[in-house]
Write a protein that holds these residues in place. Structure first.
Motif, PDB file in Angstrom:
ATOM      1  N   THR A   1       0.856  -1.187   0.000  1.00 34.72           N
ATOM      2  CA  THR A   1       0.000   0.000   0.000  1.00 34.72           C
ATOM      3  C   THR A   1       0.890   1.235   0.000  1.00 34.72           C
ATOM      4  O   THR A   1       1.723   1.406   0.884  1.00 34.72           O
ATOM      5  N   VAL A   2       0.716   2.076  -1.006  1.00 32.71           N
ATOM      6  CA  VAL A   2       1.491   3.309  -1.135  1.00 32.71           C
ATOM      7  C   VAL A   2       0.627   4.490  -0.680  1.00 32.71           C
ATOM      8  O   VAL A   2      -0.474   4.698  -1.195  1.00 32.71           O
ATOM      9  N   ILE A   3       1.126   5.233   0.297  1.00 32.92           N
ATOM     10  CA  ILE A   3       0.460   6.470   0.720  1.00 32.92           C
ATOM     11  C   ILE A   3       1.224   7.613   0.075  1.00 32.92           C
ATOM     12  O   ILE A   3       2.426   7.772   0.294  1.00 32.92           O
ATOM     13  N   MET A   4       0.525   8.415  -0.727  1.00 32.74           N
ATOM     14  CA  MET A   4       1.160   9.480  -1.488  1.00 32.74           C
ATOM     15  C   MET A   4       0.964  10.845  -0.830  1.00 32.74           C
ATOM     16  O   MET A   4      -0.164  11.244  -0.527  1.00 32.74           O
ATOM     17  N   PHE A   5       2.080  11.561  -0.634  1.00 33.43           N
ATOM     18  CA  PHE A   5       2.051  12.917  -0.085  1.00 33.43           C
ATOM     19  C   PHE A   5       2.618  13.872  -1.138  1.00 33.43           C
ATOM     20  O   PHE A   5       3.785  13.771  -1.530  1.00 33.43           O
ATOM     21  N   HIS A   6       1.780  14.792  -1.584  1.00 33.09           N
ATOM     22  CA  HIS A   6       2.143  15.651  -2.717  1.00 33.09           C
ATOM     23  C   HIS A   6       2.944  16.883  -2.303  1.00 33.09           C
ATOM     24  O   HIS A   6       3.134  17.170  -1.124  1.00 33.09           O
ATOM     25  N   GLY A   7       3.408  17.624  -3.308  1.00 36.77           N
ATOM     26  CA  GLY A   7       4.147  18.861  -3.090  1.00 36.77           C
ATOM     27  C   GLY A   7       3.239  19.977  -2.621  1.00 36.77           C
ATOM     28  O   GLY A   7       2.045  19.766  -2.367  1.00 36.77           O
ATOM     29  N   ASN A   8       3.766  21.191  -2.547  1.00 41.05           N
ATOM     30  CA  ASN A   8       3.024  22.266  -1.881  1.00 41.05           C
ATOM     31  C   ASN A   8       2.085  23.034  -2.779  1.00 41.05           C
ATOM     32  O   ASN A   8       1.364  23.923  -2.313  1.00 41.05           O
ATOM     33  N   GLY A   9       2.062  22.766  -4.070  1.00 42.38           N
ATOM     34  CA  GLY A   9       1.140  23.458  -4.964  1.00 42.38           C
ATOM     35  C   GLY A   9       0.197  22.480  -5.630  1.00 42.38           C
ATOM     36  O   GLY A   9       0.439  21.271  -5.668  1.00 42.38           O
ATOM     37  N   GLY A  10      -0.890  22.985  -6.181  1.00 41.20           N
ATOM     38  CA  GLY A  10      -1.860  22.123  -6.836  1.00 41.20           C
ATOM     39  C   GLY A  10      -2.643  21.289  -5.852  1.00 41.20           C
ATOM     40  O   GLY A  10      -2.805  21.654  -4.683  1.00 41.20           O
ATOM     41  N   ASN A  11      -3.155  20.154  -6.294  1.00 41.07           N
ATOM     42  CA  ASN A  11      -3.916  19.275  -5.405  1.00 41.07           C
ATOM     43  C   ASN A  11      -3.613  17.820  -5.744  1.00 41.07           C
ATOM     44  O   ASN A  11      -2.888  17.527  -6.706  1.00 41.07           O
ATOM     45  N   MET A  12      -4.177  16.909  -4.975  1.00 38.84           N
ATOM     46  CA  MET A  12      -3.844  15.498  -5.169  1.00 38.84           C
ATOM     47  C   MET A  12      -4.288  14.988  -6.535  1.00 38.84           C
ATOM     48  O   MET A  12      -3.665  14.084  -7.105  1.00 38.84           O
ATOM     49  N   GLY A  13      -5.348  15.580  -7.091  1.00 36.43           N
ATOM     50  CA  GLY A  13      -5.816  15.144  -8.401  1.00 36.43           C
ATOM     51  C   GLY A  13      -4.796  15.340  -9.493  1.00 36.43           C
ATOM     52  O   GLY A  13      -4.770  14.590 -10.480  1.00 36.43           O
ATOM     53  N   HIS A  14      -3.926  16.328  -9.329  1.00 37.10           N
ATOM     54  CA  HIS A  14      -2.890  16.572 -10.330  1.00 37.10           C
ATOM     55  C   HIS A  14      -1.839  15.466 -10.341  1.00 37.10           C
ATOM     56  O   HIS A  14      -1.068  15.365 -11.294  1.00 37.10           O
ATOM     57  N   ARG A  15      -1.801  14.656  -9.287  1.00 42.03           N
ATOM     58  CA  ARG A  15      -0.790  13.595  -9.206  1.00 42.03           C
ATOM     59  C   ARG A  15      -1.345  12.216  -9.556  1.00 42.03           C
ATOM     60  O   ARG A  15      -0.663  11.202  -9.382  1.00 42.03           O
ATOM     61  N   ILE A  16      -2.562  12.157 -10.055  1.00 39.46           N
ATOM     62  CA  ILE A  16      -3.156  10.861 -10.386  1.00 39.46           C
ATOM     63  C   ILE A  16      -2.330  10.086 -11.411  1.00 39.46           C
ATOM     64  O   ILE A  16      -2.212   8.857 -11.300  1.00 39.46           O
TER      65      ILE A  16
END
Length: 348
Positions: free
Chosen positions: A109-124
């Motif tokens: 199971t991978v828990i993804m933590f994104h960068g400081n701009g945009g939102n999680m949808g941008h990392r799909i």
């Protein structure tokens, strides 16, 4: 610190350029407006309202709303693994859903933590690689104040958000048996390091891309004139002090862009030294014994491994925002994840 935002340096310089005095305004921003600078969740425009869905990328998902310990509702995307073909069970008692859950329970199971701009949808698109190519379960986390999550972002709050996501995984009857891998880009790497340091017996591995030693130590390179005032940065994200708290049995994959224009590559090199020290590794480069300067050796670091399974990979052409699309990046990540499965005896 995201693919959808100018570099921290240009952003800070742009803000200061509109002021009558660079130092005065800069110090004021550091002291009073640093949360706005560090967590620009409204950029690019529409990021708080327009959040892409995994189904737009052909991925099945569950839209989760988790409530944190301080009563903030954060949104997450959960993508559980599924079998490709319906299982045949002569007893007639096994359903497709049961089989899917059983299969998911054996996958990482991978828990993804994104960068400081945009939102999680941008990392799909990144989540899709984990899901379709590596057959991982994926939990994407939207920090408070980002996307459709409630609240305002801060170091204290995001630490709570990360713990809430981990608690969900460990309490989920399907996921609680899976090896948990944290994947963090830039400030998401700091979130991952912090979470792993506070949950040393739970996290199986970390994958970190272009992250930093601490935010105060990033100020001198982001805006050199404000270096003397870096102590005013109350958002610390002090990864350098937390790496030693992560057990040496927890492998860490570090992915560094040599041309990172936001986080100087020395930050990743210094973190790598801490990873090696944590595992009791000593420098094995014989050139060090010949008097070669350390910075010269750093230039030569391309792909290094430790006996404990940690690995540092330098991408010569990688910048802060495009390291994840450099040739070989995902092959390296896939190999790292596969080794975790083999070492823990998980099903392939």
């Amino acid at each position: 610190m995201s693919n959808f935002l100018p570099s921290v340096q240009s952003f800070l310089k742009g803000s200061a350029a509109t002021a009558a005095g660079l130092s005065t305004v800069g110090v004021g921003l550091l002291l009073f407006g640093q949360n706005w600078l560090i967590y620009p969740s409204a950029f690019p425009p529409g990021s708080r309202t327009e959040v892409p869905l995994p189904t737009q990328f052909g991925l099945p998902f569950e839209d989760l709303e988790l409530v944190t310990s301080d009563d903030i509702k954060i949104r997450c995307y959960l993508m559980l693994q599924r079998r490709d073909v319906d299982p045949i069970d002569n007893s007639g008692n096994t359903t497709r859903e049961d089989a899917d859950e059983e299969f998911a329970s054996f996958r990482p199971t991978v828990i993804m933590f994104h960068g400081n701009g945009g939102n999680m949808g941008h990392r799909i698109p990144l989540a899709k690689v984990f899901y379709t190519k590596m057959r991982c379960n994926v939990l994407m986390v939207s920090y408070r104040g980002y996307g459709h999550s409630e609240g305002s972002p801060s170091e204290k709050g995001i630490r709570i958000d990360a713990q809430t996501a981990l608690d969900y995984v460990t309490s989920n009857p399907t996921l609680n048996r899976t090896p948990i891998v944290l994947y963090g880009q830039s400030i998401g790497g700091a979130v991952s390091i912090d979470l792993a340091s506070r949950n040393p017996s739970i996290i199986r591995a970390l994958i970190l891309e272009n992250t930093f030693l601490s935010l105060p130590r990033l100020v001198p390179s982001a805006l050199p004139p404000l270096a003397p005032f870096a102590f005013l940065c109350h958002q610390k994200w002090d990864s350098a002090s937390k790496i030693p708290l992560i057990p040496p049995t927890t492998p860490i994959l570090m992915l560094s862009g040599a041309r990172d224009e936001v986080v100087p590559k020395q930050h990743m090199f210094e973190l790598w030294k801490l990873v090696r020290a944590r595992e009791g590794e000593r420098k094995e480069n014989r050139r060090a014994e010949e008097g070669v300067k350390e910075e010269e050796m750093e230039e030569e670091v391309q792909d290094v491994r430790t006996g404990g399974g940690s690995r540092f990979v330098n991408f010569p052409q990688g910048t802060h925002n495009d390291t994840c699309v450099q040739q070989g990046y995902w092959m390296i990540v896939a190999e790292f994840v596969a080794r975790l499965g083999r070492s823990s005896g998980e099903a392939a």
